[in-house]
Design a protein around this motif. Sequence first.
Motif, mmCIF file in Angstrom:
data_model
loop_
_atom_site.group_PDB
_atom_site.id
_atom_site.type_symbol
_atom_site.label_atom_id
_atom_site.label_comp_id
_atom_site.label_asym_id
_atom_site.label_seq_id
_atom_site.Cartn_x
_atom_site.Cartn_y
_atom_site.Cartn_z
ATOM 1 N N THR A 166 18.184 -25.368 -18.920
ATOM 2 C CA THR A 166 19.580 -25.019 -18.623
ATOM 3 C C THR A 166 20.456 -24.996 -19.868
ATOM 4 O O THR A 166 21.479 -24.311 -19.897
ATOM 5 N N GLN A 167 20.064 -25.729 -20.923
ATOM 6 C CA GLN A 167 20.855 -25.725 -22.153
ATOM 7 C C GLN A 167 20.876 -24.346 -22.815
ATOM 8 O O GLN A 167 21.801 -24.013 -23.559
ATOM 9 N N ARG B 18 21.441 -21.618 -21.462
ATOM 10 C CA ARG B 18 22.502 -20.761 -20.947
ATOM 11 C C ARG B 18 23.601 -20.600 -22.002
ATOM 12 O O ARG B 18 24.272 -19.572 -22.068
ATOM 13 N N GLY C 132 18.073 -19.823 -19.832
ATOM 14 C CA GLY C 132 18.637 -20.886 -19.016
ATOM 15 C C GLY C 132 17.981 -21.049 -17.670
ATOM 16 O O GLY C 132 18.284 -21.987 -16.931
ATOM 17 N N GLU C 133 17.033 -20.156 -17.341
ATOM 18 C CA GLU C 133 16.349 -20.258 -16.050
ATOM 19 C C GLU C 133 15.417 -21.471 -16.029
ATOM 20 O O GLU C 133 15.194 -22.080 -14.975
#
Length: 272
Positions: A135-136, A138, A131-132
């Motif tokens: 973002t999905q 995460r 996710g870094e």
Amino acid sequence: MRLPVLVFDIETMTDLKSGAHLYDLNLEQSDLEQALAKLRRQESGSDFQRLPLHEIVCISGLWIDENGTMKLFSFSKENFSEAEILSKFLSIFDKRHPTLVSWNGAQFDLPVILYRTMYHGLSAPSLFDQGEIDTQKRYNNYQNRYHHRHIDLMDVMSMFNLRNFQKLDDIAHMLGYPGKRGESGYFVPEYVKTQQWLKLTSYCEGDVLNTWLIYLRWLLLKGQLLNHDHRLWIQATIHYLQGKPEQQDFLNVWRERSLETAFTENDFSTQN
């Protein structure tokens, strides 16, 4: 089933160079492997080396694309260095984002890939991002135990309880599939040393195929495949393997083992 799917397995042997560096051993290669095994037994009571010292000698996979087309492949030391094997495998994730399926992949295969990728100074954000970058990821990545981007069948079928872990060979055999057919990963270093590349890749591909067949049964259990669709996937797999001469032993053993359970006894009934 969320396509594409990539079922994979790796085969390894002890990285003698890294082991000598780690333990500060100055020995002839003929003595080094024995010394490392002895040190490991003293550490853990087992010859099974710590994960960073597993040099990858083969990665095999079964790719099933969005149209259901299958492709069985192997990258091995016959043609590639370990860094090249890793680069080829990791490039799949740069181009596509498959559902990853394994047996014990979360405990062994992916951690080994992580360590060996770092050892060679390679990058693999598409596989290891949490996710870094995206973002999905995460909420659905390849590392999280309870996400669905990577399905470690040994883990999910144990209901995430290590006391319930089972061997791939046992579950495959019980369900009417070939299992390891009397082979063992113990012979992998010998296959490499004697350049028996076909035996190496066939062994690794056999684990992949057993994992795929168990995955289909898992999807049936979960209601993500209907019985009719499960049957179609089984027939498609048999048809595909009939066109691969190196997998005829797998098919022959599957035909015999399928007769041992009521659910699989008709797997080959529509085949010529």
